[in-house]
Design a protein around this motif. Structure first.
Motif, PDB file in Angstrom:
ATOM      1  N   MET A   1      -6.460   6.717  -2.082  1.00 28.06           N
ATOM      2  CA  MET A   1      -5.971   6.373  -0.743  1.00 28.06           C
ATOM      3  C   MET A   1      -5.513   7.612  -0.003  1.00 28.06           C
ATOM      4  SD  MET A   1      -3.642   3.236   0.495  1.00 28.06           S
ATOM      5  CE  MET A   1      -3.003   2.999  -1.095  1.00 28.06           C
TER       6      MET A   1
ATOM      7  N   ASN B   1      -9.025   0.448  -1.435  1.00 27.40           N
ATOM      8  CA  ASN B   1      -9.548   1.504  -0.580  1.00 27.40           C
ATOM      9  C   ASN B   1     -10.782   1.114   0.209  1.00 27.40           C
ATOM     10  OD1 ASN B   1      -7.685   3.639  -1.287  1.00 27.40           O
ATOM     11  ND2 ASN B   1      -8.567   3.462  -3.315  1.00 27.40           N
TER      12      ASN B   1
ATOM     13  N   ILE C   1      -8.499   9.720   1.146  1.00 27.73           N
ATOM     14  CA  ILE C   1      -9.208   9.204   2.318  1.00 27.73           C
ATOM     15  C   ILE C   1      -8.403   9.479   3.585  1.00 27.73           C
ATOM     16  CG2 ILE C   1     -10.081   7.106   3.402  1.00 27.73           C
ATOM     17  CD1 ILE C   1     -10.630   6.048   0.575  1.00 27.73           C
TER      18      ILE C   1
END
Lengths: 272, 627
Positions: free
Chosen positions: B492, B531, B495
């Motif tokens: 996470m 995600n 990203i």
């Protein structure tokens, strides 16, 4: 003394001819001994063989003469219904096609020319096989597009169109391309002009990504045909084949019982 | 009770349809779903399919290229449907033979199939036949055969003695205990004792016990002396009589009884029946007729030799329609061939069943053998399976994500040692060659050296494409948080970092895990569910055999189970690695695409950065079908 080489030469020539002579004489004798009818028989059979070979060559070459019009497009774009409307004018309920359907079609022009109309399945796993089978026989391709959901599917449509246009057989035969923007009876359907613009933009991008795609595991690379002109944005007018965009509606504005709005399509087909 | 029934050609034109009363929804959707998931994915071995609340059954007619589909509510269990479809198919074929035999689609388009009345008649017949076999009412006791037998005939002497003895003993005890015991209880005790003794031999049924009890009760009421104590001294008395000569029922004083040439073993049954129920036990196994089997085996090769010669000639000339028996030997051979080429065993058998269903009843042309037809059909189905069912163009999707100002996230998952990190490096090399910036997220926080491995790859890739060429920014960056941390959290953060720094692609490397390791599978499912990556790639090696089926099924199952949403993210694509180690045993590709229905996106053919390819379906199928 001068004559000696001459005599020698003559002798040599005679000697050279001599080995053939007995064979020739023997052959002549055999031929003369045979019945004339038998001779005629042999000659006739040889002639038949030669004629058959020539005929076969002619027929085989005729097969590759393009005599069919293909209905291609993505799944659910309305190809089978269009097929039914063009051939019989009737509305038929349709399901996803698993195999191709073909039938002779009489074009609505003065000459009354007729060729074969072939409806290919649009499902992704069947498409490549059927296009492979029928592409050499195509004199024209009708690419059917679902105008209502075009925005969502634009990348898939463009990819299929790119695949068709860069195929080696297609770029060699140059069949004319009619892009039929189907399902115009739905209110949200896009116009043919908009679809053309969007496709041109998309094909521009695809030229870059497809040429950068990985080669296959046995070394065979993808199509190396470059669409349009290098350095300039892609436009359908740059293609070697005749491209035409038109709108149609296989279902027709009056629903199932009414006529289909395929007049423009029929006109284009008549021009082929 | 049927929701709908359709008959359509394989080319897609609906010839006739029937919609049940009260059904308003169109059946086009479910039937299309049936076609796409069953017929086109070669799962037609099993002829039923369920879609939402509907259950669909179908039948393919390969001679005239028709499909018959019936749909009904899943909660109903209609027993007549299978036979009904067969009847409808035969009826339809017979009635419209002329139109169907014509080649070309014009006949189908122009003719109107008025099948309503026939269909209604067949439906009525089918429903009646299913009702006719309703539950049979139980017979009353007097109607059964048992009531005609006496209790004495059902008791065998040997077991009966013992039982009565025990009963007698027990009765004596009961007497000793007190006269308060009622006769009924005595009877019960005696009968229960009898029961325990007679378990193996007779198995007295409830009715017989009741009968006995009744008789005893009546006797006692009459004041007759209790049978048991009177009988018990009898066997005691009888014993000193001496050993009785044993009489064998089958022993036979004369050899005539031993001659079974006439009766074929029925004599034995007749003798044994007297002691048992007159009704034959339904679970009785008939004696295996050894001689007749041998006889058949001996005969069939002879028949086969002649039949084979004529069959070959017949097969070459003229139109012959394929039947299951014709295809059986060829399909068995093809199944073994596929298994030898490393296709998983159950996939190979399912594929062969599906091909058999597709070819049954098909009329072969002249000069085509059964083997060639079957092989051709199998080849077509294999190519169809390997063709992707959706567009596979990673670069185009990355460009799309870039235009939406978000990174394109690819997650790699798989079991241990299949080549996830190596192929991740190869894919990032390909991406940077095409000018995209890549962020590698090191979510393998377990394996020793995993993070260092990725760091080495990052350094090498950066040296191949130095940052000077791309505006001073390194084209590949690694996002790592060391070892032991939670992989989903690292993903996470990676990203989010990529979104801030405008990276084009994020490649998430996860730890290898076995498919039956539940906590690790849960962790992977959590990473993917939280995600929501754009592409979930399963990395599988081409060397795997039957394991591929198990791996993929369990991975998909775990991803589906642990996701909170209705539409869980499943495996979107497959990376087939170590392809250079197998020569032509390419069956793993088939197994994996068949199980998931997802395309093979990349093929790894070596261990350097350039060894990344895409799949060519025809070449793989060619290698697979090669002898």
């Amino acid at each position: 003394m001068a004559t000696e080489p001459g005599i020698n030469m003559e002798a040599k020539i005679d000697a050279r001819e001599n080995p053939f002579e007995p064979y020739l004489d023997a052959l002549k004798k055999v031929l003369e001994d045979q019945d004339p009818i038998f001779m005629i028989g042999i000659v006739v059979s040889l002639a038949v063989v030669v004629i058959t070979v020539v005929f076969l060559k002619y027929i085989l070459s005729r097969k590759t003469v393009q005599s069919a019009v293909l209905l291609v497009g993505l799944c659910d774009s309305g190809k089978t219904l269009l097929f039914s409307r063009l051939l019989s004018g009737k509305f038929k309920k349709t399901q996803t096609s698993i195999t191709d359907s073909s039938a002779p079609y009489k074009a609505k022009n003065e000459r009354g020319s007729s060729w074969i109309l072939i409806d290919l399945p649009g499902h992704d796993s069947l498409r490549p096989q059927y296009v492979e089978k029928f592409k050499s026989a195509a004199r024209a391709m009708v690419f059917v597009v679902d105008s209502a959901i075009f925005q969502k599917e634009v990348r898939d449509v463009a990819e299929f169109l790119y695949f068709l246009l860069t195929d080696s057989v297609v770029s060699r035969n140059v069949p004319s391309l009619i892009v039929a923007c189907n399902k115009q009876d739905i209110t949200m359907a896009k116009s043919a002009k908009l679809i053309r613009q969007q496709l041109e933009k998309e094909m521009n991008t695809l030229r870059v990504t497809r040429s950068a795609a990985l080669s296959a595991q046995d070394g065979s690379a993808g199509a190396s045909v470059h669409l349009g002109k290098k350095g300039k944005d892609f436009e359908f007018s740059q293609l070697p084949m005749k491209v035409e965009f038109l709108e149609c509606s296989a279902r027709g504005s009056k629903g199932e019982d009414g006529e289909a709005d395929i007049a423009s399509l029929e006109k284009s087909l008549a021009k082929l | 009770m049927l929701d709908f029934f359709t008959i359509f050609s394989k080319g897609g034109i609906v010839l006739w349809c029937f919609q049940g009363t009260g059904v308003t929804e169109s059946f086009t959707g479910p039937v299309n779903a049936l076609i796409r998931s069953v017929i086109l994915q070669e799962r037609s071995g099993n002829n039923s399919y369920s879609h939402d609340a509907l259950s669909l059954k179908y039948k393919l007619d390969n001679e005239f290229e028709l499909v018959f589909v019936v749909g009904f509510q899943k909660i109903l269990t209609l027993t007549y449907v299978d036979k009904f479809i067969d009847d409808v198919q035969l009826h339809f074929r017979d009635r419209y033979k002329n139109e169907l035999e014509q080649k070309g689609a014009l006949a189908l388009l122009n003719s109107h199939f008025a099948f309503e009345d026939d269909f209604k008649m067949l439906l009525r017949e089918a429903e009646e036949s299913s009702k006719a076999r309703g539950p049979t009412s139980m017979r009353s006791f007097n109607a059964s055969l048992k009531s005609q037998k006496t209790v004495k005939s059902m008791i065998e002497t040997k077991g009966g003695d013992k039982g009565k003895e025990q009963g007698g003993k027990k009765n004596k005890n009961a007497k000793k205990e007190g006269k308060a015991i009622t006769t009924r209880e005595k009877a019960k005790a005696s009968t229960s004792a009898q029961k325990t003794e007679e378990n193996g031999n007779q198995g007295l049924t409830q009715e017989e016990i009741i009968q006995k009890k009744r008789e005893e009760f009546i006797r006692k009421r009459m004041g007759a002396p209790v049978e048991k104590p009177s009988k018990s001294p009898k066997p005691v008395k009888e014993k000193p009589k001496g050993k009785e000569k044993r009489v064998w029922t089958l022993g036979g004083s004369s050899t005539k009884e031993l001659d079974y040439s006439q009766s074929n073993g029925n004599g034995a049954h007749a003798a044994g029946d007297q002691g048992l129920d007159a009704q034959a036990d339904p679970g009785d196994l008939l004696a295996v007729d050894y001689e007749s089997i041998l006889f058949k085996m001996f005969l069939s090769p002879k028949k086969g030799a002649f039949g084979g010669m004529f069959g070959m000639l017949k097969g070459l000339v003229g139109s012959k329609s394929l039947s299951q028996e014709d295809m059986e030997p060829v399909l068995d051979k093809m199944r073994d061939h596929l298994i030898a080429k490393n296709v998983a065993a159950e996939i190979a058998s399912q594929l062969c069943d599906s091909v058999a269903k597709k070819l049954e009843g098909k009329v072969m042309g002249t000069f085509t053998t059964v083997a060639s037809t079957v092989k051709g059909a199998l080849q077509d189905s294999l190519v169809q399976i390997l063709q992707p069912k959706r567009r596979v163009d990673i670069l185009r999707d990355v460009l799309e994500a870039r235009s939406q100002r978000r990174p394109f996230v690819i997650t790699f998952c798989g079991v241990n040692g299949v080549g996830k990190s190596t192929n991740l490096a190869k894919i990032s090399f390909w991406l940077i060659e095409n000018g995209f910036t890549v962020l590698i997220a090191a979510c393998d926080t377990f394996r020793a050296g995993a993070v260092e491995q990725l760091r080495t790859h990052q350094r090498r890739l950066n040296s191949l494409h130095p940052p000077q060429d791309h505006g001073g920014r390194p084209i590949v960056q690694l996002y790592e948080k060391g070892y032991g941390k939670d992989a989903a959290g690292i993903a996470m953060e990676a990203i989010a970092y990529a979104r801030n720094q405008a990276f084009d692609v994020v490649l998430v490397d996860t730890a290898g895990r076995m498919q039956d390791n539940t906590p690790l599978m849960t962790a992977l499912a959590k990473l993917i569910a939280v995600n929501m990556p754009d592409l979930v790639l399963f990395v599988g090696e081409a060397l795997v055999g039957n394991e591929a089926v198990d791996q993929l099924v369990k991975f998909n199952q775990a991803l589906a189970d642990h996701s909170m949403s209705d539409k869980p993210r499943l495996i979107d694509g497959i990376v087939l690695t170590k392809f250079d180690t197998i020569d032509d045993k390419v069956g793993a590709a088939i197994s994996m695409t068949y199980i998931t229905g997802q395309p093979i996106v990349f093929v790894g053919t070596g261990q350097t950065y350039n060894d990344l390819r895409s799949l060519n379906a025809r070449a793989v199928v060619g290698a697979l079908m090669k002898a």
